[in-house]
Structures are given as structure tokens and as C-alpha cells.
Design an enzyme around this catalytic site. Structure first.
Site, PDB file in Angstrom:
ATOM      1  N   SER A   1      42.339 -29.673  83.880  1.00  0.00           N
ATOM      2  CA  SER A   1      41.828 -30.560  84.927  1.00  0.00           C
ATOM      3  C   SER A   1      40.732 -29.926  85.775  1.00  0.00           C
ATOM      4  CB  SER A   1      42.970 -31.017  85.844  1.00  0.00           C
ATOM      5  OG  SER A   1      43.613 -29.904  86.444  1.00  0.00           O
TER       6      SER A   1
ATOM      7  N   ASP B   1      42.119 -31.374  96.636  1.00  0.00           N
ATOM      8  CA  ASP B   1      43.475 -31.920  96.676  1.00  0.00           C
ATOM      9  C   ASP B   1      44.473 -30.771  96.578  1.00  0.00           C
ATOM     10  OD1 ASP B   1      43.615 -31.198  93.970  1.00  0.00           O
ATOM     11  OD2 ASP B   1      43.350 -33.240  93.231  1.00  0.00           O
TER      12      ASP B   1
ATOM     13  N   HIS C   1      43.045 -28.656  93.144  1.00  0.00           N
ATOM     14  CA  HIS C   1      41.676 -28.503  92.647  1.00  0.00           C
ATOM     15  C   HIS C   1      40.668 -28.213  93.753  1.00  0.00           C
ATOM     16  CE1 HIS C   1      43.918 -31.264  89.932  1.00  0.00           C
ATOM     17  NE2 HIS C   1      43.454 -30.420  89.025  1.00  0.00           N
TER      18      HIS C   1
END
Length: 369
Positions: free
Chosen positions: A42, A333, A336
Site C-alpha cells: 500500500s 492516516d 501511510h
């Protein structure tokens, strides 16, 4: 006095026109490499998870709020990821597209992004989040892409020669800790292996996977080390006694893996034509954490958006309103980095700021090999 003849004018005029066009921005130099292939999770996924049955998706606002156009693309950031920054520094005018959205073989010629959120070195990693494309799955997609390139170029030798000039970046392992080893209620690995044993198990499998990449033409390869997961808002919210102190047992385990990854670079550089490097993302984030103000940050222990203690337990909710001062946050967040942090890591990965940023050299020098 020199005589400016008609023949001289005819010879000089095209050069002057080219220089004028270059200065005006009409003609752009070619990228340092013909293509850039990206593998990972991610941290660099740019849309491959958008249409699969997964909780690990970021194709909704406020993700992408600072991306060109202000739209979500599937990137787990408010804007650019590290590989977006690296692609620009390599000279690519457009963003490297996700493999899931490539609709023609010709698009593969400049490279694609195979990364998938929640993916790991181990196939079971991240399974509690639903569908994802593990590193083995990403390699299968790459092998299919190579076959398409062979069809375009006509033969394997031409394709191999072309791929040998491209940059490959691989950043795997984060989820094998975050969404596997340090999730004992779901995975048994922490009961089966000590941190040292687990790092070796991961490296053994990673080595075989990277060898597949080499066997299919990769020669200029940047292996990205795992970052300081123990300092992420998610881990701080769950395990830090004061909400700011990093979780040492997690970071220590990760460093066992990173040290073995450096040894893997040395091992692969013994192969014919191979140029492998290690990018030390762990210490780059450490530099930011030790002196955030020097990098323009005021908030290091919570996300700009998210839910739970200090916005640190899960990712951004759809259409949640994020903080206004996003450039002052290290984390977007619970897991990340913000675009601001990604720009620092991307730039240092491309052109090392200190001798510890990359081993044995940085991506810029790798491109020139």
C-alpha cells in the site's frame, strides 16, 4: 570578419529551433531509463486494488485530495507516493500506471506498477483484509507483461536487452510484520518463529522471488527496506505507553530483516549483469522522527485523518474531513505517510543525502549504470 553563409544558416537554424523549443518546454529530454517497474504494497499501490474485494482500498476521498486534479486514484496518501517522486526524478513525464488499468501492450514499454495494498512476501499475509495481490501474484503479472513485450519486440533477446536498461523497485515485507507476525490473534507465525528465525524465513522466500525477477530480465533493482512500523500511528495508538514512544520490539524485529536484505543485495550483485541496491527507508524515517522541525513537520504521532486514538487506529473513512495543515504531518492516516514525507523519502532514495541512505549507491547512479 567571419562570413555567415547560406549553408551555415541552413545548418544552424535547426539547432537554434531545437534549443528554442527546449528552453520553451516544447522538447523534453528522454527519461534516464526507458521503463520503470514497481512492486510493493500500500505504500506504493496506485490503483491495483481499486476493483477487487478488499478492505485495503483507497479509491475514495479524502485520499488523493492533494493529487493533481484532487481526485482519489487508489494511492494511500493525500498526494504523491515515493515512487511517483522517483518516476519524476527519473524524467518520466507521466505517472507510471497501475497494471490493472493497462489496456494495451504498448503501455508496458515505459513500465507499470504491480503493487497491491496488504500484499506480502508470504501468500497468507493480509488475508484478513480480503483480496490482494501477493508478491508471488505480482511476479506472475510481471511474467505475463514480459511475454507481451516479447510479442511487441519480436524475440527474447531484444526484450532482455530492453529490460536490462530499466529500473525495478521492490518494497515488500511491511505487511509480513504488520499484518502477519505482529497479529498473533490471526496468524501463528509469532508462535512458530523467533524474530530472528522469521526474518530468515522471509529472506529465504524473498531471495527465490527476486531470483524470478532476475530470470525475467531485471538487472537494475532497488530493494526498499522496511520502514519504522513501530513508530506508525497505528502501533503508537495500540502499544505506546505515552502515545509518542516507538515500539522497540517491532522496530528491532524489522531491522533483523533489513540487515539480511543488505546481505541479499551483495549476493545478487554477484550475478552476471546485476546491479542491486538497498534503500534505507528505516533510517530515513528515523531522521525525520529525531528532528521533525528541520523537515517542516510539527506532528509525528498521529494521522492527518483516520479514526481512533489520535487518528491512529484505522485508515481514513470515506469523505472524512482531514486536517488542513497536511504538510506538517508525517503521517496521512494510521499507516501511510503524507505526500510531504513521501517527497523526502523519494528524493533521498533517488539522490542519497547521506552515505546511509542507500547501499552501495542510490537510484540515480543505478539508472546511469
Amino acid at each position: 570578419m567571419a562570413v555567415f553563409t547560406v549553408h551555415m544558416f541552413r545548418a544552424v537554424t535547426p539547432l537554434l529551433l531545437f534549443l528554442s523549443a527546449f528552453l520553451l518546454g516544447f522538447v523534453r529530454p528522454d527519461p534516464l531509463v526507458p521503463c520503470y517497474f514497481i512492486f510493493g504494497d500500500s505504500l506504493v499501490d496506485n490503483g491495483n486494488n481499486n476493483d477487487i474485494a478488499s478492505l485495503a482500498r483507497a479509491n475514495y476521498p479524502p485520499y488523493g485530495i492533494d493529487f493533481p486534479g484532487g481526485r482519489p486514484t487508489g494511492r494511500f496518501s493525500n498526494g504523491l507516493t515515493t515512487v511517483d517522486v522517483i518516476a519524476k526524478l527519473l524524467g518520466f513525464q507521466n505517472f507510471i500506471p497501475p497494471y490493472a488499468s493497462t489496456d494495451s501492450a504498448q503501455q508496458l514499454l515505459s513500465g507499470v506498477n504491480f503493487a497491491s495494498a496488504a500484499a506480502g512476501i508470504r501468500d497468507e499475509t493480509g488475508q484478513q483484509l480480503g483480496a490482494r495481490i501477493s508478491f508471488n501474484g505480482q511476479l506472475q503479472n510481471y511474467q505475463s507483461a514480459v511475454q507481451q513485450l516479447i510479442n511487441i519486440m519480436g524475440d527474447e533477446d531484444s526484450t532482455a536487452n530492453y529490460l536490462s536498461k530499466c529500473i525495478f523497485s521492490v518494497g515488500m515485507g511491511s505487511n509480513d510484520y504488520l499484518n502477519n507476525y505482529f497479529m498473533p490473534s490471526t496468524y501463528s507465525t509469532s508462535r512458530e518463529y523467533t524474530p530472528e528465525q522469521y526474518a530468515q524465513v522471509l529472506i529465504n522466500q524473498y531471495s527465490q522471488q527476486i531470483r524470478t525477477l532476475y530470470d525475467y530480465g531485471a538487472r537494475k533493482v532497488a530493494l526498499i527496506g522496511v520502514g519504522q512500523i513501530g513508530c506508525s500511528p497505528n502501533e503508537l495508538a495500540q502499544s505506546s505507553p505515552d502515545g509518542t514512544t516507538c515500539i522497540d520490539r517491532i522496530n528491532s524485529a524489522i531491522q533483523l530483516f533489513n540487515r539480511k536484505l543488505i546481505a541479499l543485495v551483495d549476493e545478487f550483485n554477484q550475478l552476471q549483469g546485476a546491479h542491486f541496491i538497498y534503500i534505507n527507508a528505516f533510517d530515513m524515517f528515523g531522521d525525520i522522527g529525531r528532528n521533525p522541525a528541520a523537515h517542516g513537520f510539527t506532528v509525528t504521532n498521529r494521522g492527518c485523518c483516520g479514526v481512533g486514538r489520535n487518528n491512529g487506529q484505522i485508515t481514513c473513512l470515506p469523505y472524512q474531513t482531514p486536517c488542513d495543515n497536511r504538510d506538517e504531518y508525517v503521517f496521512w492516516d494510521a499507516f501511510h505517510p503524507t505526500e510531504a514525507a513521501n517527497k523526502i523519502i523519494g528524493k533521498r532514495s533517488f539522490s542519497a543525502q547521506s552515505s546511509s541512505d542507500a547501499y552501495p549507491f542510490d537510484i540515480r547512479r543505478l539508472a546511469l549504470r
